[in-house]
Write a protein that holds these residues in place. Structure first.
Motif, PDB file in Angstrom:
ATOM      1  N   ILE A   1      24.878  40.287  35.251  1.00  0.00           N
ATOM      2  CA  ILE A   1      24.404  41.501  35.930  1.00  0.00           C
ATOM      3  C   ILE A   1      24.191  41.298  37.424  1.00  0.00           C
ATOM      4  CG2 ILE A   1      23.379  42.477  33.853  1.00  0.00           C
ATOM      5  CD1 ILE A   1      20.657  41.621  34.807  1.00  0.00           C
ATOM      6  N   ASP A   2      24.645  40.180  37.946  1.00  0.00           N
ATOM      7  CA  ASP A   2      24.565  39.916  39.384  1.00  0.00           C
ATOM      8  C   ASP A   2      25.344  41.000  40.126  1.00  0.00           C
ATOM      9  OD1 ASP A   2      25.038  38.907  42.015  1.00  0.00           O
ATOM     10  OD2 ASP A   2      24.677  36.884  41.271  1.00  0.00           O
ATOM     11  N   SER A   3      24.710  41.640  41.083  1.00  0.00           N
ATOM     12  CA  SER A   3      25.339  42.774  41.768  1.00  0.00           C
ATOM     13  C   SER A   3      26.601  42.383  42.535  1.00  0.00           C
ATOM     14  CB  SER A   3      24.344  43.451  42.713  1.00  0.00           C
ATOM     15  OG  SER A   3      23.866  42.549  43.678  1.00  0.00           O
TER      16      SER A   3
ATOM     17  N   SER B   1      32.395  39.929  34.050  1.00  0.00           N
ATOM     18  CA  SER B   1      30.989  40.224  33.793  1.00  0.00           C
ATOM     19  C   SER B   1      30.814  40.986  32.483  1.00  0.00           C
ATOM     20  CB  SER B   1      30.423  41.036  34.958  1.00  0.00           C
ATOM     21  OG  SER B   1      29.112  41.417  34.718  1.00  0.00           O
ATOM     22  N   ILE B   2      31.651  41.966  32.248  1.00  0.00           N
ATOM     23  CA  ILE B   2      31.602  42.749  31.003  1.00  0.00           C
ATOM     24  C   ILE B   2      31.914  41.851  29.816  1.00  0.00           C
ATOM     25  CG2 ILE B   2      32.752  44.596  29.710  1.00  0.00           C
ATOM     26  CD1 ILE B   2      33.055  46.052  32.448  1.00  0.00           C
ATOM     27  N   ASP B   3      32.929  41.007  29.945  1.00  0.00           N
ATOM     28  CA  ASP B   3      33.308  40.101  28.854  1.00  0.00           C
ATOM     29  C   ASP B   3      32.188  39.121  28.512  1.00  0.00           C
ATOM     30  OD1 ASP B   3      35.758  41.364  28.682  1.00  0.00           O
ATOM     31  OD2 ASP B   3      36.842  39.804  29.792  1.00  0.00           O
ATOM     32  N   VAL B   4      31.538  38.556  29.544  1.00  0.00           N
ATOM     33  CA  VAL B   4      30.440  37.617  29.316  1.00  0.00           C
ATOM     34  C   VAL B   4      29.279  38.331  28.641  1.00  0.00           C
ATOM     35  CG1 VAL B   4      28.682  36.213  30.479  1.00  0.00           C
ATOM     36  CG2 VAL B   4      31.073  36.016  31.153  1.00  0.00           C
ATOM     37  N   ASN B   5      28.943  39.505  29.139  1.00  0.00           N
ATOM     38  CA  ASN B   5      27.846  40.271  28.549  1.00  0.00           C
ATOM     39  C   ASN B   5      28.130  40.592  27.081  1.00  0.00           C
ATOM     40  OD1 ASN B   5      25.288  41.855  28.957  1.00  0.00           O
ATOM     41  ND2 ASN B   5      26.651  43.498  28.303  1.00  0.00           N
ATOM     42  N   ASP B   6      29.335  41.040  26.777  1.00  0.00           N
ATOM     43  CA  ASP B   6      29.695  41.358  25.396  1.00  0.00           C
ATOM     44  C   ASP B   6      29.649  40.116  24.508  1.00  0.00           C
ATOM     45  OD1 ASP B   6      30.029  43.970  26.181  1.00  0.00           O
ATOM     46  OD2 ASP B   6      32.223  43.967  25.999  1.00  0.00           O
ATOM     47  N   ALA B   7      30.074  38.974  25.045  1.00  0.00           N
ATOM     48  CA  ALA B   7      30.038  37.728  24.266  1.00  0.00           C
ATOM     49  C   ALA B   7      28.601  37.315  23.942  1.00  0.00           C
ATOM     50  CB  ALA B   7      30.759  36.618  25.025  1.00  0.00           C
TER      51      ALA B   7
ATOM     52  N   PHE C   1      17.274  42.753  32.277  1.00  0.00           N
ATOM     53  CA  PHE C   1      17.715  43.967  32.952  1.00  0.00           C
ATOM     54  C   PHE C   1      16.592  44.626  33.738  1.00  0.00           C
ATOM     55  CE2 PHE C   1      21.048  43.502  29.808  1.00  0.00           C
ATOM     56  CZ  PHE C   1      22.172  43.881  30.507  1.00  0.00           C
ATOM     57  N   VAL C   2      15.351  44.287  33.443  1.00  0.00           N
ATOM     58  CA  VAL C   2      14.227  44.927  34.129  1.00  0.00           C
ATOM     59  C   VAL C   2      13.453  43.974  35.042  1.00  0.00           C
ATOM     60  CG1 VAL C   2      13.910  46.743  32.435  1.00  0.00           C
ATOM     61  CG2 VAL C   2      12.710  44.595  32.122  1.00  0.00           C
ATOM     62  N   ILE C   3      13.586  42.673  34.831  1.00  0.00           N
ATOM     63  CA  ILE C   3      12.892  41.687  35.662  1.00  0.00           C
ATOM     64  C   ILE C   3      13.730  41.416  36.901  1.00  0.00           C
ATOM     65  CG2 ILE C   3      12.105  39.299  35.780  1.00  0.00           C
ATOM     66  CD1 ILE C   3      11.515  39.463  32.791  1.00  0.00           C
ATOM     67  N   LYS C   4      13.102  41.468  38.062  1.00  0.00           N
ATOM     68  CA  LYS C   4      13.848  41.316  39.318  1.00  0.00           C
ATOM     69  C   LYS C   4      13.825  39.895  39.879  1.00  0.00           C
ATOM     70  CE  LYS C   4      14.673  45.781  40.179  1.00  0.00           C
ATOM     71  NZ  LYS C   4      15.745  46.324  39.435  1.00  0.00           N
ATOM     72  N   GLU C   5      12.746  39.124  39.616  1.00  0.00           N
ATOM     73  CA  GLU C   5      12.625  37.839  40.295  1.00  0.00           C
ATOM     74  C   GLU C   5      13.709  36.857  39.849  1.00  0.00           C
ATOM     75  OE1 GLU C   5      10.337  37.123  36.573  1.00  0.00           O
ATOM     76  OE2 GLU C   5      10.081  38.662  38.051  1.00  0.00           O
ATOM     77  N   GLY C   6      14.107  36.035  40.795  1.00  0.00           N
ATOM     78  CA  GLY C   6      15.070  34.982  40.505  1.00  0.00           C
ATOM     79  C   GLY C   6      16.503  35.448  40.367  1.00  0.00           C
ATOM     80  N   LYS C   7      16.788  36.686  40.748  1.00  0.00           N
ATOM     81  CA  LYS C   7      18.143  37.197  40.586  1.00  0.00           C
ATOM     82  C   LYS C   7      18.672  37.722  41.915  1.00  0.00           C
ATOM     83  CE  LYS C   7      17.093  40.018  37.262  1.00  0.00           C
ATOM     84  NZ  LYS C   7      17.117  40.982  36.190  1.00  0.00           N
TER      85      LYS C   7
ATOM     86  N   SER D   1      23.758  49.947  39.941  1.00  0.00           N
ATOM     87  CA  SER D   1      22.844  50.381  38.872  1.00  0.00           C
ATOM     88  C   SER D   1      23.612  51.059  37.738  1.00  0.00           C
ATOM     89  CB  SER D   1      21.774  51.319  39.421  1.00  0.00           C
ATOM     90  OG  SER D   1      22.360  52.481  39.967  1.00  0.00           O
ATOM     91  N   TRP D   2      24.683  51.772  38.059  1.00  0.00           N
ATOM     92  CA  TRP D   2      25.481  52.410  37.023  1.00  0.00           C
ATOM     93  C   TRP D   2      26.192  51.356  36.174  1.00  0.00           C
ATOM     94  CZ3 TRP D   2      28.236  56.554  40.505  1.00  0.00           C
ATOM     95  CH2 TRP D   2      27.265  57.457  40.967  1.00  0.00           C
ATOM     96  N   GLU D   3      26.672  50.326  36.837  1.00  0.00           N
ATOM     97  CA  GLU D   3      27.393  49.267  36.121  1.00  0.00           C
ATOM     98  C   GLU D   3      26.463  48.495  35.185  1.00  0.00           C
ATOM     99  OE1 GLU D   3      30.770  48.937  36.089  1.00  0.00           O
ATOM    100  OE2 GLU D   3      30.617  50.783  37.247  1.00  0.00           O
ATOM    101  N   THR D   4      25.243  48.203  35.639  1.00  0.00           N
ATOM    102  CA  THR D   4      24.308  47.494  34.753  1.00  0.00           C
ATOM    103  C   THR D   4      23.859  48.397  33.605  1.00  0.00           C
ATOM    104  OG1 THR D   4      22.442  48.012  36.210  1.00  0.00           O
ATOM    105  CG2 THR D   4      23.491  45.868  36.492  1.00  0.00           C
TER     106      THR D   4
END
Length: 126
Positions: A41-43, A55-61, A89-95, A110-113
Motif C-alpha cells: 500500500i506504499d503510495s 502491488s495488487i498481486d502481492v496484496n492478493d497473495a 490500512f488505518v495506521i500511518k506511522e512507519g509507512k 486513497s482510491w487505490e488503497t
C-alpha cells in the motif's frame, strides 16, 4: 484411515487438529504480514502501472495466504493475523503513504488503497 465395508480406505469422519503457533512464530508472521502489507500500500507504487500491478498481486497473495491459514491454524491465531493485515490500512506511522494524485498515472492513492481493501474482503468472502 478407516476401512469401509468393501475394505477400501475412507477418510470419512476423520478430522485433523488445527495447529496452535508458538508465540515467536506468530509474532514473526505478524511482522511479515505487516511488512508485505505496508509494501503493497506504499503510495509510491501508484506512480507506475507496473508497480501498481505488482502491488495488487502481492496484496492478493497475502490475503489468499491468510484465508488458507483457516485450514491449518487455530481460528484465534488467524483472526489475529487478519486484524494485523487490516490495521495496516488505518495506521500511518512507519509507512511511506500520502494521499495524492500520481503525476505519471493520474491515480488517486486513497482510491487505490480502497480497491486493495475491497479486493481483500472479496477474497475472504470467497
Amino acid at each position: 484411515n478407516k476401512c469401509n465395508k468393501d475394505g477400501k480406505s475412507s477418510s470419512e469422519g476423520i478430522t485433523t487438529k488445527l495447529v496452535k503457533l508458538d508465540e515467536n512464530v506468530l509474532a514473526a508472521l505478524e511482522k511479515l504480514i505487516t511488512m508485505l502489507t505496508d509494501a503493497s500500500i506504499d503510495s509510491r507504487n501508484f506512480d507506475s502501472f507496473e508497480f501498481r500491478k505488482i502491488s495488487i498481486d502481492v496484496n492478493d497473495a497475502v490475503v489468499r495466504f491468510l484465508r488458507d491459514l483457516f485450514s491449518v491454524l487455530e481460528v484465534t491465531s488467524v483472526h489475529k493475523l487478519i486484524l494485523v493485515y487490516f490495521s495496516r490500512f488505518v495506521i500511518k506511522e512507519g509507512k511511506h503513504w500520502h494521499d495524492r494524485d500520481s503525476k505519471s498515472t493520474g491515480l488517486r492513492c486513497s482510491w487505490e488503497t480502497t480497491k486493495l481493501r475491497l479486493n481483500a474482503v472479496t477474497l475472504f468472502v470467497r
